[in-house]
Design a protein around this motif. Structure first.
Motif, PDB file in Angstrom:
ATOM      1  N   CYS A 120       1.413  -0.749   0.050  1.00  0.00           N
ATOM      2  CA  CYS A 120       0.310  -0.124  -0.109  1.00  0.00           C
ATOM      3  C   CYS A 120       0.783   1.660   0.134  1.00  0.00           C
ATOM      4  CB  CYS A 120      -0.801  -0.079   1.421  1.00  0.00           C
ATOM      5  SG  CYS A 120       0.022  -0.257   2.538  1.00  0.00           S
ATOM      6  N   GLU A 121       0.340   2.731  -0.458  1.00  0.00           N
ATOM      7  CA  GLU A 121       0.880   3.467  -0.048  1.00  0.00           C
ATOM      8  C   GLU A 121       1.366   3.992   1.410  1.00  0.00           C
ATOM      9  OE1 GLU A 121       1.739   6.199  -2.474  1.00  0.00           O
ATOM     10  OE2 GLU A 121       0.756   4.750  -3.874  1.00  0.00           O
ATOM     11  N   GLU A 122       0.870   3.123   2.067  1.00  0.00           N
ATOM     12  CA  GLU A 122       1.104   4.009   3.914  1.00  0.00           C
ATOM     13  C   GLU A 122       3.041   3.292   3.619  1.00  0.00           C
ATOM     14  OE1 GLU A 122      -1.426   2.749   6.808  1.00  0.00           O
ATOM     15  OE2 GLU A 122      -2.443   4.102   5.960  1.00  0.00           O
ATOM     16  N   CYS A 123       3.275   1.719   3.374  1.00  0.00           N
ATOM     17  CA  CYS A 123       3.731   0.841   3.340  1.00  0.00           C
ATOM     18  C   CYS A 123       4.859   2.030   2.717  1.00  0.00           C
ATOM     19  CB  CYS A 123       3.429  -0.868   2.865  1.00  0.00           C
ATOM     20  SG  CYS A 123       2.833  -1.051   3.793  1.00  0.00           S
ATOM     21  N   ALA A 124       4.768   1.949   1.341  1.00  0.00           N
ATOM     22  CA  ALA A 124       5.950   3.155   0.533  1.00  0.00           C
ATOM     23  C   ALA A 124       6.153   4.199   0.489  1.00  0.00           C
ATOM     24  CB  ALA A 124       4.908   3.685  -1.148  1.00  0.00           C
ATOM     25  N   GLN A 125       5.503   4.966   1.678  1.00  0.00           N
ATOM     26  CA  GLN A 125       5.832   6.085   1.939  1.00  0.00           C
ATOM     27  C   GLN A 125       7.341   6.182   3.567  1.00  0.00           C
ATOM     28  OE1 GLN A 125       2.469   8.634   2.845  1.00  0.00           O
ATOM     29  NE2 GLN A 125       4.414  10.571   3.731  1.00  0.00           N
ATOM     30  N   ALA A 126       6.860   4.924   3.979  1.00  0.00           N
ATOM     31  CA  ALA A 126       7.361   4.123   5.279  1.00  0.00           C
ATOM     32  C   ALA A 126       8.891   4.250   4.741  1.00  0.00           C
ATOM     33  CB  ALA A 126       6.653   3.698   5.722  1.00  0.00           C
ATOM     34  N   LEU A 127       8.899   2.862   3.777  1.00  0.00           N
ATOM     35  CA  LEU A 127      10.543   2.484   3.190  1.00  0.00           C
ATOM     36  C   LEU A 127      10.822   3.800   2.434  1.00  0.00           C
ATOM     37  CD1 LEU A 127       9.464  -0.750   1.631  1.00  0.00           C
ATOM     38  CD2 LEU A 127      10.840  -0.605   4.019  1.00  0.00           C
ATOM     39  N   ASN A 128      10.238   5.079   2.003  1.00  0.00           N
ATOM     40  CA  ASN A 128      11.238   5.405   1.222  1.00  0.00           C
ATOM     41  C   ASN A 128      11.899   6.810   1.809  1.00  0.00           C
ATOM     42  OD1 ASN A 128      10.805   5.302  -1.476  1.00  0.00           O
ATOM     43  ND2 ASN A 128       8.966   6.556  -1.508  1.00  0.00           N
ATOM     44  N   GLU A 129      10.867   7.212   3.621  1.00  0.00           N
ATOM     45  CA  GLU A 129      11.110   7.613   4.261  1.00  0.00           C
ATOM     46  C   GLU A 129      12.915   7.098   5.526  1.00  0.00           C
ATOM     47  OE1 GLU A 129       8.234   8.480   6.959  1.00  0.00           O
ATOM     48  OE2 GLU A 129       7.029   9.741   5.058  1.00  0.00           O
ATOM     49  N   ALA A 130      12.193   5.455   5.635  1.00  0.00           N
ATOM     50  CA  ALA A 130      13.524   5.069   5.932  1.00  0.00           C
ATOM     51  C   ALA A 130      15.028   5.187   4.974  1.00  0.00           C
ATOM     52  CB  ALA A 130      12.650   4.209   6.274  1.00  0.00           C
ATOM     53  N   GLY A 131      14.848   4.734   3.628  1.00  0.00           N
ATOM     54  CA  GLY A 131      16.151   5.158   3.316  1.00  0.00           C
ATOM     55  C   GLY A 131      16.278   5.978   3.568  1.00  0.00           C
ATOM     56  N   ALA A 132      15.689   7.840   3.480  1.00  0.00           N
ATOM     57  CA  ALA A 132      16.334   8.597   3.116  1.00  0.00           C
ATOM     58  C   ALA A 132      17.540   8.865   4.154  1.00  0.00           C
ATOM     59  CB  ALA A 132      14.939  10.137   2.923  1.00  0.00           C
ATOM     60  N   SER A 133      16.182   8.815   5.057  1.00  0.00           N
ATOM     61  CA  SER A 133      17.232   8.449   6.685  1.00  0.00           C
ATOM     62  C   SER A 133      18.279   7.798   6.984  1.00  0.00           C
ATOM     63  CB  SER A 133      16.464   8.224   8.196  1.00  0.00           C
ATOM     64  OG  SER A 133      15.400   9.087   8.550  1.00  0.00           O
ATOM     65  N   ALA A 134      18.036   6.042   6.145  1.00  0.00           N
ATOM     66  CA  ALA A 134      19.336   6.013   5.987  1.00  0.00           C
ATOM     67  C   ALA A 134      20.355   5.855   5.571  1.00  0.00           C
ATOM     68  CB  ALA A 134      18.958   4.642   6.144  1.00  0.00           C
ATOM     69  N   THR A 135      19.799   6.664   4.555  1.00  0.00           N
ATOM     70  CA  THR A 135      21.482   7.694   3.683  1.00  0.00           C
ATOM     71  C   THR A 135      21.950   8.828   3.604  1.00  0.00           C
ATOM     72  OG1 THR A 135      20.036   8.321   1.706  1.00  0.00           O
ATOM     73  CG2 THR A 135      20.383   6.141   1.839  1.00  0.00           C
ATOM     74  N   GLY A 136      21.458   9.272   4.617  1.00  0.00           N
ATOM     75  CA  GLY A 136      21.445  11.065   5.299  1.00  0.00           C
ATOM     76  C   GLY A 136      21.039  11.766   3.648  1.00  0.00           C
ATOM     77  N   THR A 137      19.337  11.430   3.554  1.00  0.00           N
ATOM     78  CA  THR A 137      19.654  12.713   2.277  1.00  0.00           C
ATOM     79  C   THR A 137      18.711  14.243   2.536  1.00  0.00           C
ATOM     80  OG1 THR A 137      18.171  10.605   1.456  1.00  0.00           O
ATOM     81  CG2 THR A 137      19.856  10.873   0.656  1.00  0.00           C
ATOM     82  N   ASP A 138      18.285  13.067   3.921  1.00  0.00           N
ATOM     83  CA  ASP A 138      16.922  14.334   4.691  1.00  0.00           C
ATOM     84  C   ASP A 138      17.600  16.193   4.736  1.00  0.00           C
ATOM     85  OD1 ASP A 138      15.446  12.761   4.586  1.00  0.00           O
ATOM     86  OD2 ASP A 138      16.186  12.856   7.320  1.00  0.00           O
ATOM     87  N   LYS A 139      16.967  16.964   3.853  1.00  0.00           N
ATOM     88  CA  LYS A 139      17.408  17.956   3.833  1.00  0.00           C
ATOM     89  C   LYS A 139      17.776  19.013   5.052  1.00  0.00           C
ATOM     90  CE  LYS A 139      17.886  18.241  -0.811  1.00  0.00           C
ATOM     91  NZ  LYS A 139      18.556  17.772  -1.633  1.00  0.00           N
TER      92      LYS A 139
END
Length: 51
Positions: A31-50
């Motif tokens: 679902c979209e909720e899981c997609a968003q959760a993985l995108n957020e987790a991936g951004a945190s893990a790679t340090g791409t948060d601005k």
């Protein structure tokens, strides 16, 4: 046949899963909720948060 499950919550996937690219790999989620959760987790893990 192998049962396919969501990469985020382990729910069984239907015939039309959502595909999300995380860390250079494409994974399938239920679902979209899981997609968003993985995108957020991936951004945190790679340090791409601005900040």
């Amino acid at each position: 046949m192998t049962e396919r499950t969501c990469a985020a919550c382990d729910c069984q996937l239907d015939a039309d899963p959502i595909r999300v690219k995380v860390g250079g790999k494409t994974v399938e989620v239920c679902c979209e909720e899981c997609a968003q959760a993985l995108n957020e987790a991936g951004a945190s893990a790679t340090g791409t948060d601005k900040d």
